[in-house]
Enzyme design. Sequence first.
Site, PDB file in Angstrom:
ATOM      1  N   LYS A  22       0.840  -1.210   0.000  1.00 49.96           N
ATOM      2  CA  LYS A  22       0.000   0.000   0.000  1.00 49.96           C
ATOM      3  C   LYS A  22       0.871   1.256   0.000  1.00 49.96           C
ATOM      4  O   LYS A  22       0.631   2.191  -0.763  1.00 49.96           O
ATOM      5  CB  LYS A  22      -0.887   0.005   1.258  1.00 49.96           C
ATOM      6  CG  LYS A  22      -1.506   1.351   1.571  1.00 49.96           C
ATOM      7  CD  LYS A  22      -2.307   1.338   2.853  1.00 49.96           C
ATOM      8  CE  LYS A  22      -1.520   1.501   4.129  1.00 49.96           C
ATOM      9  NZ  LYS A  22      -1.205   2.879   4.547  1.00 49.96           N
ATOM     10  N   ASN A  23       1.900   1.268   0.866  1.00 50.53           N
ATOM     11  CA  ASN A  23       2.675   2.497   1.025  1.00 50.53           C
ATOM     12  C   ASN A  23       3.635   2.760  -0.135  1.00 50.53           C
ATOM     13  O   ASN A  23       4.249   3.820  -0.212  1.00 50.53           O
ATOM     14  CB  ASN A  23       3.411   2.491   2.362  1.00 50.53           C
ATOM     15  CG  ASN A  23       2.439   2.642   3.517  1.00 50.53           C
ATOM     16  OD1 ASN A  23       1.278   3.011   3.312  1.00 50.53           O
ATOM     17  ND2 ASN A  23       2.898   2.344   4.722  1.00 50.53           N
ATOM     18  N   CYS A 116      -3.799  12.330  12.954  1.00 53.57           N
ATOM     19  CA  CYS A 116      -4.631  11.144  12.977  1.00 53.57           C
ATOM     20  C   CYS A 116      -4.368  10.446  14.290  1.00 53.57           C
ATOM     21  O   CYS A 116      -3.560  10.911  15.094  1.00 53.57           O
ATOM     22  CB  CYS A 116      -4.382  10.253  11.764  1.00 53.57           C
ATOM     23  SG  CYS A 116      -2.903   9.284  11.880  1.00 53.57           S
ATOM     24  N   ARG A 121       1.340  14.018  12.982  1.00 57.60           N
ATOM     25  CA  ARG A 121       1.652  13.859  11.568  1.00 57.60           C
ATOM     26  C   ARG A 121       1.842  15.191  10.815  1.00 57.60           C
ATOM     27  O   ARG A 121       1.108  15.509   9.887  1.00 57.60           O
ATOM     28  CB  ARG A 121       0.587  12.997  10.880  1.00 57.60           C
ATOM     29  CG  ARG A 121       0.130  11.860  11.738  1.00 57.60           C
ATOM     30  CD  ARG A 121       0.387  10.483  11.325  1.00 57.60           C
ATOM     31  NE  ARG A 121       0.984  10.065  10.139  1.00 57.60           N
ATOM     32  CZ  ARG A 121       0.531   9.075   9.390  1.00 57.60           C
ATOM     33  NH1 ARG A 121      -0.591   8.486   9.700  1.00 57.60           N
ATOM     34  NH2 ARG A 121       1.198   8.679   8.343  1.00 57.60           N
ATOM     35  N   ASP A 309       5.371   0.144  11.665  1.00 51.47           N
ATOM     36  CA  ASP A 309       4.132  -0.491  11.194  1.00 51.47           C
ATOM     37  C   ASP A 309       4.039  -1.968  11.575  1.00 51.47           C
ATOM     38  O   ASP A 309       3.027  -2.612  11.279  1.00 51.47           O
ATOM     39  CB  ASP A 309       3.988  -0.322   9.672  1.00 51.47           C
ATOM     40  CG  ASP A 309       3.777   1.127   9.281  1.00 51.47           C
ATOM     41  OD1 ASP A 309       3.380   1.923  10.147  1.00 51.47           O
ATOM     42  OD2 ASP A 309       4.023   1.470   8.103  1.00 51.47           O
ATOM     43  N   ARG A 401      -8.250  -0.692   4.865  1.00 52.49           N
ATOM     44  CA  ARG A 401      -7.378   0.295   4.218  1.00 52.49           C
ATOM     45  C   ARG A 401      -6.054  -0.332   3.803  1.00 52.49           C
ATOM     46  O   ARG A 401      -5.406   0.166   2.881  1.00 52.49           O
ATOM     47  CB  ARG A 401      -7.090   1.460   5.182  1.00 52.49           C
ATOM     48  CG  ARG A 401      -8.312   2.312   5.500  1.00 52.49           C
ATOM     49  CD  ARG A 401      -7.902   3.505   6.339  1.00 52.49           C
ATOM     50  NE  ARG A 401      -6.565   3.935   5.921  1.00 52.49           N
ATOM     51  CZ  ARG A 401      -5.576   4.200   6.748  1.00 52.49           C
ATOM     52  NH1 ARG A 401      -5.736   4.130   8.040  1.00 52.49           N
ATOM     53  NH2 ARG A 401      -4.404   4.575   6.280  1.00 52.49           N
TER      54      ARG A 401
HETATM   55  N1  EPU Z   1       7.513  14.085  10.517  1.00 48.71           N
HETATM   56  C1  EPU Z   1       7.775  15.392  10.843  1.00 48.71           C
HETATM   57  N2  EPU Z   1       7.573  16.334   9.868  1.00 48.71           N
HETATM   58  C2  EPU Z   1       7.161  16.016   8.623  1.00 48.71           C
HETATM   59  C3  EPU Z   1       6.911  14.677   8.302  1.00 48.71           C
HETATM   60  C4  EPU Z   1       7.097  13.735   9.280  1.00 48.71           C
HETATM   61  O1  EPU Z   1       8.163  15.699  11.959  1.00 48.71           O
HETATM   62  O2  EPU Z   1       7.021  16.926   7.788  1.00 48.71           O
HETATM   63  C5  EPU Z   1       7.711  13.051  11.551  1.00 48.71           C
HETATM   64  C6  EPU Z   1       6.460  12.252  11.842  1.00 48.71           C
HETATM   65  O3  EPU Z   1       5.659  12.897  12.813  1.00 48.71           O
HETATM   66  C7  EPU Z   1       7.031  10.951  12.321  1.00 48.71           C
HETATM   67  C8  EPU Z   1       8.278  10.787  11.471  1.00 48.71           C
HETATM   68  O4  EPU Z   1       8.612  12.093  11.023  1.00 48.71           O
HETATM   69  O5  EPU Z   1       7.408  11.056  13.666  1.00 48.71           O
HETATM   70  C9  EPU Z   1       8.144   9.878  10.296  1.00 48.71           C
HETATM   71  O6  EPU Z   1       6.981  10.205   9.551  1.00 48.71           O
HETATM   72  P1  EPU Z   1       6.880   9.930   7.995  1.00 48.71           P
HETATM   73  O7  EPU Z   1       6.740  11.226   7.289  1.00 48.71           O
HETATM   74  O8  EPU Z   1       7.977   9.027   7.573  1.00 48.71           O
HETATM   75  O9  EPU Z   1       5.484   9.165   7.900  1.00 48.71           O
HETATM   76  P2  EPU Z   1       4.498   9.200   6.668  1.00 48.71           P
HETATM   77  O10 EPU Z   1       5.273   9.340   5.436  1.00 48.71           O
HETATM   78  O11 EPU Z   1       3.407  10.163   6.964  1.00 48.71           O
HETATM   79  C10 EPU Z   1       4.562   6.651   6.146  1.00 48.71           C
HETATM   80  C11 EPU Z   1       3.573   5.530   6.070  1.00 48.71           C
HETATM   81  C12 EPU Z   1       3.133   5.149   7.477  1.00 48.71           C
HETATM   82  C13 EPU Z   1       4.368   4.743   8.276  1.00 48.71           C
HETATM   83  C14 EPU Z   1       5.389   5.887   8.267  1.00 48.71           C
HETATM   84  C15 EPU Z   1       6.686   5.543   8.954  1.00 48.71           C
HETATM   85  C16 EPU Z   1       2.516   5.958   3.950  1.00 48.71           C
HETATM   86  C17 EPU Z   1       1.301   6.352   3.194  1.00 48.71           C
HETATM   87  N3  EPU Z   1       2.431   5.966   5.280  1.00 48.71           N
HETATM   88  O12 EPU Z   1       3.880   7.743   6.767  1.00 48.71           O
HETATM   89  O13 EPU Z   1       2.284   4.022   7.320  1.00 48.71           O
HETATM   90  O14 EPU Z   1       4.008   4.448   9.596  1.00 48.71           O
HETATM   91  O15 EPU Z   1       5.697   6.247   6.902  1.00 48.71           O
HETATM   92  O16 EPU Z   1       7.289   4.445   8.361  1.00 48.71           O
HETATM   93  O17 EPU Z   1       3.539   5.637   3.367  1.00 48.71           O
HETATM   94  C18 EPU Z   1       0.663   2.456   7.978  1.00 48.71           C
HETATM   95  O18 EPU Z   1       0.823   1.909   6.877  1.00 48.71           O
HETATM   96  O19 EPU Z   1       0.004   1.919   8.909  1.00 48.71           O
HETATM   97  C19 EPU Z   1       1.242   3.785   8.205  1.00 48.71           C
HETATM   98  C20 EPU Z   1       0.852   4.596   9.164  1.00 48.71           C
END
Ligand code: EPU
Length: 432
Positions: A22-23, A116, A121, A309, A401
């Site tokens: 998915k990701n 969320c 996030r 995850d 999802r």
């Molecule tokens: N963060 C910041 N600032 C930002 C972006 C992120 O501080 O601008 C922080 C977040 O709060 C978190 C960390 O950096 O503490 C990592 O967040 P990341 O941006 O990597 O998460 P994401 O890209 O929003 C994706 C996956 C998540 C998975 C995370 C971490 C997708 C669509 N989602 O989220 O997947 O947990 O990476 O590996 O790719 C799931 O599949 O259940 C899920 C939540």
Amino acid sequence: MEVFRIQGGHTLDGEVRVNGAKNAALPILAATLLTAETCELRNVPELSDVRFMLEILRHHGARVETPAPGVVRVTAESIHPSTPYELVKKMRASICLLGPLVGRLKIADIAQPGGCVIGTRPIDLHLKGLARLGCAITHKSGYITVDATRARGARVFLGGPNGSTVTGTANLVMAAVLTPGETVIDCAACEPEVVDLCDMLARMGARIENIGGPTLRITGVERLRGVTHTVVSDRIEAGTYAVAAALAGGEVTIRGARADHLGAFLDKFEEAGVDFDLPSHDTLRVRGSLGKLRPVDITTLPHPGFPTDLQAQFSALLTQATGAGMITERIYPNRFMHVPELTRMGAEIAVEGPTAVVKGATPLTGAAVMASDLRASATLILAGLVATGETWVQRIYHLDRGYEQFDLRLRSLGARVERLPESAMPGDLRGE
Ligand code: EPU
């Protein structure tokens, strides 16, 4: 609304093949907007988040066809730059439209996603990266407008307080591939899903060096071409089935489980005493290990560290290990919503700040529990597989999802898992 009923205590046996991730699929679908030519994606999982992403692509003006199961064809000849809040609020991952819109149209107008249940996030790093490229960013009434008409390649450090960002890296790469000049991203996310996206972009004509490494070097090109791409298999789905098998096998063979993507997970699996082997580079065979499990300590980290995850699922495993194991969450420090529900089933778990201590082995008993997010839902089902009696999991729309036909596939392995209307639940369990 639907619920799952799980009758615990049945052994799992047989073979299961994991789907496309998915990701990886979500940013890859967004990346199809980077070209006017047709992109054909294969191994796309059939999930509610994916269906929703297709709706968003159509909203932006792309032609989307689904000629066969798992195949999606997108042609984005002419697209527009606005993503309204009605779409973004349904799925946070819609934020990965930002990079493609900026790259292709030099303008994006997108609603800012909220937090969320797993955390706040933020998207500050996504915006910092685009600002470093020279994009003008304005915020108004919950919307962000990014004007990239003057954007040029630049060096960007993309690390935040919790390390690299997965969708932040994806967004910046997708913007940079069509931005003139050289962009260097330091502290880029190295997750296999980011690698898969970069591989696809490279085959579309993007110039990206050091794919998979923490420093990505991107030289902007004028246009990208269409591509046929097969989405990488889902390491989180593989890990979830692996925990199910360790708790309730028998012997389960998981196809599409890539050992090179599951290093930290398999390391902890071994330390915990799970009986498994790797018959090939993408096959994992796991045998039921109840009675042999040892407690381990886990810290979640960006890839190649232990994935957040799979943290919740691993805690279900630790409830059956003899002794105390400690889980420290370094990506989403509050991601323990599954804990009170596991406790209702008999688990002994204490949470203090970003750490959970799981004391085992505790017998689990079926109960009515509430899913709060995608991975928590899967965890409650895993616990239900080894609990005595019936477990009812409510709000399973979270599960849909990210896990394709979880009930059918567990059933094909011998589990007693049914998807029922909520009205099938005994009234006293629904709290009536
Ligand atoms: N963060 C910041 N600032 C930002 C972006 C992120 O501080 O601008 C922080 C977040 O709060 C978190 C960390 O950096 O503490 C990592 O967040 P990341 O941006 O990597 O998460 P994401 O890209 O929003 C994706 C996956 C998540 C998975 C995370 C971490 C997708 C669509 N989602 O989220 O997947 O947990 O990476 O590996 O790719 C799931 O599949 O259940 C899920 C939540």
